[in-house]
Design a protein around this motif. Structure first.
Motif, short mmCIF file in Angstrom:
data_model
loop_
_atom_site.label_atom_id
_atom_site.label_comp_id
_atom_site.label_asym_id
_atom_site.label_seq_id
_atom_site.Cartn_x
_atom_site.Cartn_y
_atom_site.Cartn_z
N GLY A 126 61.04 26.60 57.71
CA GLY A 126 60.81 27.85 56.99
C GLY A 126 59.71 27.76 55.95
N TYR A 154 54.25 29.24 55.04
CA TYR A 154 53.08 29.57 54.20
C TYR A 154 52.87 28.56 53.08
N GLN A 182 58.22 24.68 46.14
CA GLN A 182 57.37 24.38 47.29
C GLN A 182 57.00 22.91 47.36
N ASN A 183 57.43 22.13 46.36
CA ASN A 183 57.05 20.73 46.33
C ASN A 183 57.77 19.96 47.43
N SER A 208 46.21 25.69 42.57
CA SER A 208 46.40 25.98 41.16
C SER A 208 45.16 25.71 40.33
N PRO A 233 41.31 25.17 39.25
CA PRO A 233 40.00 25.63 39.68
C PRO A 233 39.24 24.49 40.36
N THR A 257 35.54 24.04 42.02
CA THR A 257 34.26 24.68 42.26
C THR A 257 33.29 23.69 42.91
N THR A 315 32.15 38.89 43.66
CA THR A 315 33.43 38.40 44.16
C THR A 315 34.15 37.67 43.05
N ILE A 344 32.73 32.51 39.33
CA ILE A 344 32.36 31.10 39.27
C ILE A 344 32.40 30.43 40.64
N HIS A 346 40.86 32.65 49.73
CA HIS A 346 41.86 33.72 49.72
C HIS A 346 41.29 35.06 50.17
N LEU A 347 39.99 35.21 50.02
CA LEU A 347 39.39 36.51 50.32
C LEU A 347 39.39 36.83 51.81
N SER A 359 43.42 32.59 53.59
CA SER A 359 44.04 33.85 53.23
C SER A 359 45.49 33.91 53.69
N PHE A 360 45.89 32.98 54.56
CA PHE A 360 47.26 32.98 55.07
C PHE A 360 48.12 31.85 54.50
N HIS A 361 47.49 30.71 54.22
CA HIS A 361 48.24 29.51 53.82
C HIS A 361 49.14 29.02 54.95
N THR A 420 56.65 18.16 40.10
CA THR A 420 57.99 18.72 40.14
C THR A 420 58.63 18.80 38.76
N ALA A 451 39.76 21.58 33.19
CA ALA A 451 39.38 22.00 34.54
C ALA A 451 39.22 23.52 34.66
N ARG A 452 39.52 24.21 33.57
CA ARG A 452 39.47 25.68 33.62
C ARG A 452 38.04 26.13 33.35
N ALA A 467 37.97 32.94 34.44
CA ALA A 467 36.63 32.45 34.16
C ALA A 467 35.82 33.45 33.34
N ALA A 490 52.40 34.81 50.99
CA ALA A 490 51.11 34.63 51.65
C ALA A 490 50.38 35.96 51.72
N ASN A 491 49.07 35.86 51.84
CA ASN A 491 48.29 37.01 52.22
C ASN A 491 48.23 38.12 51.19
N PRO A 495 43.46 38.90 46.08
CA PRO A 495 43.37 38.79 44.63
C PRO A 495 43.04 40.13 44.00
N PRO A 513 37.61 42.39 41.19
CA PRO A 513 36.79 41.84 40.11
C PRO A 513 36.40 42.91 39.09
#
Lengths: 458, 578
Positions: free
Chosen positions: A108, A111, A131-132, A302, A304, A306, A317, A320, A328-329, A381-383, B111, B307-308, B399, B425-426, B429, B432
């Motif tokens: 189960g 995703y 989810q871990n 989780s 960032p 880049t 979009t 950064i 995800h887009l 976009s689905f995971h 965890t 990291a942000r 950002a 899922a799906n 976002p 912008p």
């Protein structure tokens, strides 16, 4: 970046090679205890076959692929945009399409693509809350390295690297093999001995052996009365010390093209990936290791993440150019995602090119190796953990029929591409079992359940 | 049921099933069905909660009443020193401040909110060996009588080595060295002198190297391997030295000092009163400050700030120096409130002042000079405590703008101890900024997405309270050219309450019993290095009670945590020998 191809290096012994050999000769001459003496050349599997030893590299990357630009329209595995960097190596490249992390799907966790690293190369899954999750068995790199270690004493039986993200390498008890994160430190680990006088190496190794002789009984006794979980932690620790103990007596052989060069201490991501790839190739050439597990990318969504060198930033979009957000887009993110995916294939082509540039037996190191690159999900976009992208490069010593796209499950009958989400029913465990066989570790299954191999691959 | 009241867990399951259905393409939308659950909360009473699938709106109230076993205690898994603990320990053991564990693998456990070191793989063992070798080499000049040595080796090297094993070993192992352990260390010393032909100093260095790699040093388990457990009813009382180390690692993140080891030897740590006395002494030591900073840094996940990445075309003044100053500010703030101020939650969450320097002054529109963090009054209509500081706001910001979800999620999960199911899922976002509208407008649209709705209706109305702060925490009254709306609603202690902005929100939080109980629980979990279980219910009741009053201080809470049942007792582990 176009992968740089090198001419084949001549199979000659270099001065560095001689440094290795002379140090070992020195150790013997200096009357080092038998336990400290490296194995004799004749004891090593290398040379047992003219072709050269088999080697395995697993690579994980993440956030799926832009599937329409990834899967080839025909048999040529490099026939689509993202795979173009491997075009020069297409005869040695294999794509396997249509595999699922079925152990996750059936639990189960359809995703949970950001959480599939433990499953990717072990074929196991155990939820640890939310989810871990973790693995409950050994990854393919561990299994292969253990089998090799039973025959050959290598300085680094299993090399684990995490450029970003977590390690995908696990032991049989489900404990994770921590990855090396620093290029400069790995260079020292692999090749520091080359710069040291033999006597220094000998003294240091003897001192370390004494400390290990002390540590082993301490670890054995420490958790004897403790609970099952605590004993398992100490048992894993003890196993690590034993591995270090056995590697103390190993030396690199310095084979054809063994020319360690200092990669420096790169700080930028793209330079780190290259630096680690350079070191893997050096380590193979020098026979320091034969099994490598590398994580190239962060598995989570989780933090960032880049890639400024690809100029992904775009005010319309995500300003950064955050890789996870672009993934995800979905389709609207494809132009950027294709750049990202293509870059990863360039790195794969670079590593493969380095291995292909060194002659060995009648072919190259790449011909004797198998690089297996897998993603943590199908598409960002689905995971989804079905339809996992896998790319194989190298021939595993001739065991793998390369230069093909192997479609399995529904992919085999759907004719063209079949990238919609869903449970197509071919567990990736069967790929792992197949790899095990390709690497001369006979297996009819791998991981938890889902027995069988991909007969169409070998 | 541990961290969350059953009502909250019920709500959670409703939200999870909602999101799964969504992920599978069966979007059910908001509204129904409605369910209810009952159970025993940490407060001890029966709580009733309702949850509405799809919207995720629900409340759970943990009251007082249900019986809990006052003698119970949870498990105590054997843990390894975290990187911070390792660094602090070698500082106190050897006087070494090189912080070698900063090169170890990360001890962030996905965890758990607080640090926990993982299993020792080959890579870890290799780095631990490297650190031990470097530390031993650096300690060589200190191997003289009165420093690391308790004797003059010229009067007898082997005898001095024996004494070193006993005295240094007691500090390295944080308990007396057992006879058989001393015998094996002596054998190592002898091998180093004879087989390796090392000098006294080098052979002693080998001993240090070995002890720093020994499980007795690396793991929190200060009991001789052959010692019997101290059973009291169904649970096991920790030995004196185990309590000593538990105290010092909780309150200092380091090894016990000589006085604490002496208190253990004298049996003074075998009672709650004795532990309370010791805890108060340790809280008076400067080392406790580092622990308070560490708690808040991990609780707020501030390690993620570096990291942000921020869009430097939007935030031109934001540099790595700003980032570091933000972290230093929060660290200085919590240390000063807890050890120099009134130590109250209301101050942590509401202080109209902070500790800033010249780098941060422009961010707050305040006056400050120099690099040191100095107590500075801030505009009380704009700033109130931790959640209005740059570190938190930049960490939870986007950002190029704010992010109500992340900000609301922190309050919802870390101050109210709620949990959230994984995101479905799906979900595309939010749009912008270039799409027009304020952040709030764009996120509100996003939240109407049926997939996302379940969770966001829990988080976003809280997170909108921070809309007066941009992506790096600068105060603003307009967003994308439109006026900011920072009003919102939060359900605390079972009652929905409105606020007009972050100042109003943090005021509600500071006054809420639910938040106080949650905060006490977070400190308890920090000290235990694990999530709590049913067996810890009585312990968590005592820590919540110690922090129930508005005037209770964080130091009071820390002392209560150090004396709670689950800190001094443990349940037998499965498979353990008696």
């Amino acid at each position: 970046m176009t992968p740089k191809m090198f001419g084949k290096a001549p199979a000659i012994r270099t001065s560095t090679t001689r440094a290795y050999l002379s140090r070992r000769a020195f150790l013997r001459g200096a009357g080092a205890s038998l336990a400290l003496l490296p194995m004799l050349e004749s004891e090593r599997a290398r040379g047992a076959t003219a072709a050269g030893p088999k080697r395995l590299v697993t690579i994980s990357w993440s956030n799926g692929v832009a599937q329409p630009s990834f899967y080839p329209p025909a048999d040529d595995p490099t026939g689509n945009t993202i795979m173009q960097p491997l075009a020069a190596l297409k005869a040695k490249t294999t794509m396997v399409a249509g595999l699922d992390f079925k152990t996750m799907l059936d639990g189960g966790h359809t995703y949970d693509g950001h959480f599939s690293f433990p499953t990717m190369f072990t074929g196991t899954y155990k939820n640890t809350g939310g989810q871990n999750c973790t693995a409950t068995g050994a990854s393919i790199d561990q299994v292969v390295s253990t089998a090799i270690a039973a025959k050959v004493n290598l300085p680094v039986p299993l090399l684990t690297i995490t450029v970003q993200g977590k390690s995908t390498s696990y032991r049989a008890d489900g404990s994770q093999n921590t990855g090396e994160t620093q290029v400069a430190r790995l260079y020292k680990t692999l090749f520091a001995g080359t710069a040291m006088p033999g006597a220094t190496v000998s003294t240091l190794q003897q001192r370390r052996k004494s400390v290990i002789d002390y540590l082993l009984p301490e670890l054995q006794g420490f958790a004897a009365r403790r609970g099952t979980d605590d004993r398992a932690k100490i048992s894993a620790h003890l196993d690590s010390i034993r591995q270090i103990e056995s590697s103390l007596t190993a030396t690199a052989m310095g084979g054809a093209g063994c020319m360690p060069t200092d990669p420096g201490a790169p700080t930028m991501y793209q330079d780190q990936v290259k630096g680690f790839n350079d070191l893997v190739a050096m380590a193979f050439r020098c026979d320091v290791t034969r099994t490598v597990a590398m994580s190239w990318a962060d598995d989570g969504g989780s933090g960032p993440y880049t890639m400024p060198f690809l100029n992904l930033d775009d005010p319309t979009t995500m300003s950064i150019g955050e890789v996870h957000n672009i993934a995800h887009l979905g389709m609207t993110g494809y132009p950027k995602k294709i750049l990202i995916d293509t870059w990863y294939m360039q790195q794969l082509a670079y590593l493969a090119g380095l291995l292909d540039a060194t002659a060995e037996g009648g072919g190259t190191i790449l011909d004797n190796s198998l690089i297996v690159m897998g993603n943590d999900m199908s598409e960002g976009s689905f995971h989804s953990v079905s339809n996992i992208p896998y790319v194989l490069v190298g021939g595993a010593g001739g065991a793998l029929k390369t230069g093909r796209t192997v479609r399995v499950g529904k992919w085999a009958t759907a004719g063209a591409n079949y990238w919609s989400s869903g449970n197509t029913g071919v567990p990736h465990n069967q790929l792992l079992a197949t790899i095990s066989n390709l690497m001369d570790v006979p297996a009819t299954s791998f991981g938890t359940g889902y027995a069988g191999t991909l007969t169409s691959l070998a | 049921v541990s961290r969350f009241s059953p009502a909250k867990l019920f709500l959670l399951s409703v939200m999870i099933s909602s999101s799964l259905a969504c992920g599978a393409g069966q979007i059910t939308g908001g509204g129904s069905p409605t369910g209810s659950g009952t159970g025993t909360g940490t407060g001890g009473s029966t709580g009733v909660g309702t949850g509405t699938a799809g919207t995720g709106v629900g409340t759970g109230t943990a009251g007082a009443g249900g019986p809990v076993d006052p003698n119970a205690a949870g498990l105590m898994p054997m843990l390894r020193l975290t990187n911070r603990e390792y660094n602090n320990t070698v500082r106190d053991l050897l006087g070494d401040t090189t912080q070698p564990a900063s090169q170890f693998a990360s001890d962030r456990d996905p965890t758990f909110d607080f640090r926990r070191a993982g299993t020792v793989a080959v890579q870890d063992a290799t780095l631990i060996r490297g650190a031990a070798e470097a530390l031993a080499a650096a300690a060589a000049p200190k191997l003289v009588n009165g420093m690391l040595l308790p004797c003059d080796p010229t009067t007898g090297e082997d005898a001095c080595a024996q004494k070193f094993i006993t005295t240094f070993g007691q500090r390295a192992f944080r308990r007396p060295v057992a006879a058989d352990e001393a015998t094996r260390l002596t054998a190592l010393y002898t091998a180093a002198r004879t087989t390796l032909k090392l000098s006294f100093t080098d052979a002693t260095g080998v001993l240090i190297e070995a002890m720093l790699q020994a499980p007795q040093f690396l793991y929190h388990w200060e009991v001789a391997p052959t010692a019997m457990n101290i059973h009291e009813g169904a649970v096991i009382r920790l030995g004196s030295y185990q309590v000593a180390s538990r105290l010092s690692y909780f309150l200092w993140g380091s090894m016990p000092d000589d006085a604490l080891l002496a208190a253990a030897a004298a049996g003074q740590l075998d009672t709650a009163a004795g532990v309370q006395t010791a805890a108060r002494r340790l809280l008076g030591d400067a080392r406790a400050k580092d622990t308070v900073s560490s708690f808040f840094a991990d609780w707020m996940a501030l390690d993620g700030l570096s990291a942000r990445t921020k869009d430097t075309t939007v935030y031109k003044t934001y540099t790595p120096a700003t980032q570091q100053a933000m972290l230093d500010e929060t660290s200085a703030f919590v240390q000063n409130v807890v050890f120099g101020g009134d130590g109250r939650l209301a101050t942590l969450l509401g202080a109209p002042y902070s500790y800033i320097n010249a780098t941060l002054a422009p961010l707050y529109g305040a006056q400050a000079t120099g690099t040191a963090m100095t107590k500075t009054a801030l505009d009380p209509t704009q700033r109130g405590g931790l959640l209005t500081q740059g570190s938190f706001l930049a960490l939870t910001g986007n950002a190029d703008g704010s992010n109500p979800v992340r900000r609301g999620k922190f309050v919802f999960t870390k101050l109210m101890c709620n949990s959230l199911p994984p995101p479905p899922a799906n979900v595309p976002p939010p749009a912008p900024a270039s799409a027009g509208g304020t952040t709030r407008q764009r996120f509100t649209t996003h939240d109407q997405n049926a997939c996302a709705k379940g969770c966001h209706t829990s988080m976003d109305p809280i997170g909108f309270g921070f809309e007066n702060y941009d992506g790096i925490g600068q105060y603003r009254t307009t967003d994308n050219g439109l006026p900011v709306d920072a009003t919102g609603t939060i359900t605390l202690d079972g009652t929905p309450q409105n606020f007009t902005d972050a100042i109003g929100l943090v005021d509600l939080l500071a006054k809420s019993p639910e938040v106080r109980t949650c905060f006490a629980g977070e400190w308890s979990r920090f000290a235990l290095s694990r999530v709590d279980t049913d067996a810890d219910a009585a312990s968590l009741q005592t820590t919540a009670a110690a922090f129930a009053s508005d005037t209770a201080t964080v130091q009071d809470l820390m002392a209560a945590v150090a004396t709670m049942r689950s800190f001094r007792y443990r349940a037998p582990a499965p498979g353990e020998m008696p």
